[in-house]
Design an enzyme around this catalytic site. Sequence first.
Site, short mmCIF file in Angstrom:
data_model
loop_
_atom_site.label_atom_id
_atom_site.label_comp_id
_atom_site.label_asym_id
_atom_site.label_seq_id
_atom_site.Cartn_x
_atom_site.Cartn_y
_atom_site.Cartn_z
N ARG A 59 0.84 -1.20 0.00
CA ARG A 59 0.00 0.00 0.00
C ARG A 59 0.87 1.24 0.00
O ARG A 59 2.05 1.19 0.34
CB ARG A 59 -0.90 0.00 1.24
CG ARG A 59 -2.04 -0.99 1.16
CD ARG A 59 -2.86 -0.95 2.45
NE ARG A 59 -3.30 0.40 2.72
CZ ARG A 59 -3.07 1.08 3.85
NH1 ARG A 59 -2.40 0.53 4.83
NH2 ARG A 59 -3.52 2.31 3.99
N LYS A 120 3.84 -7.08 11.93
CA LYS A 120 3.00 -7.36 10.75
C LYS A 120 3.29 -8.75 10.18
O LYS A 120 4.42 -9.08 9.86
CB LYS A 120 3.26 -6.29 9.70
CG LYS A 120 2.39 -6.41 8.47
CD LYS A 120 2.36 -5.08 7.75
CE LYS A 120 1.89 -5.19 6.33
NZ LYS A 120 1.77 -3.87 5.69
N ARG A 248 -0.58 5.44 12.82
CA ARG A 248 0.46 4.83 13.65
C ARG A 248 0.01 4.83 15.10
O ARG A 248 -0.41 5.87 15.62
CB ARG A 248 1.75 5.63 13.54
CG ARG A 248 2.60 5.24 12.36
CD ARG A 248 3.95 5.95 12.38
NE ARG A 248 3.81 7.39 12.35
CZ ARG A 248 4.23 8.23 13.28
NH1 ARG A 248 4.83 7.77 14.36
NH2 ARG A 248 4.07 9.52 13.17
#
Length: 251
Positions: A59, A120, A248
Amino acid sequence: MRWPAEAIWEAVAPTLPGFTVELLPQIDSTNTELMRRARAGQCEPVLLVAEEQTAGRGRLGRQWSSGTSVGDSLTFSLGLPLQVADWSGLSLAVGVSVASSLHPALQLKWPNDVCLHGRKLAGILIETASVGATRFAVIGVGVNIAPRDALGLATAPAWLQELLPGIDAPQTLLRLAAPLVQAVLQFEAQGFAPFMDAFQARDALAGRGVTLSDGTAGEARGVDGSGALLVHTSAGLKKISSSEVSVRPTN
Ligand code: BTN
């Protein structure tokens, strides 16, 4: 690698006529390839799996790197014509499907990063192309399978073998593919509403301080019925619906 193409095809084809599964040893990017095909008018539903991507994309114009050896990650894209009134919740619905198919411990960082304890584990990139009157959706998924280092990555990585020792890329695809197609078809029919509770249950940001890419600070307060992120700021409750906004956590 031996891929479960037939088992996936058998599970999906009855609900998605014309569906095929295609495996490639190497490609620049499965998303790029399906977007190229769509622009050339090729719009049949397809699951395109690559053992290796040479120019994987993430992304916000980022790169997606797959680790050092083939099999370190799973990279595939699902392409299909889709009639959707409000696209904003699709990436969340896809995230819910991916996380639910893999492990109860996985969380979602809005809009669709799949995370383990803040690291992640999988990323999702959704793109669309107009082909005549129809819209073709390309839903790309990358999953870290084997241990990998954090070099060059924006966020520290996690990998599926932490949770499911010994699992490989083909087994991971088998868990993900058919439920993903069902989730996308359900989203087409019913929108984001059926996925909302499952998203909230895995929401990694809920109640946490966040900073938006424009510098605004606030506290994440879940999502609304369309999948927009709700952020409580000093100027009131802000609804963030653009996936071009990056969020964030600050605590
Ligand atoms: C992100 O987290 O920024 C999204 C990453 C998406 C990566 C997958 S890998 C398969 C497909 N092909 C690509 O080039 N990107 C997606």
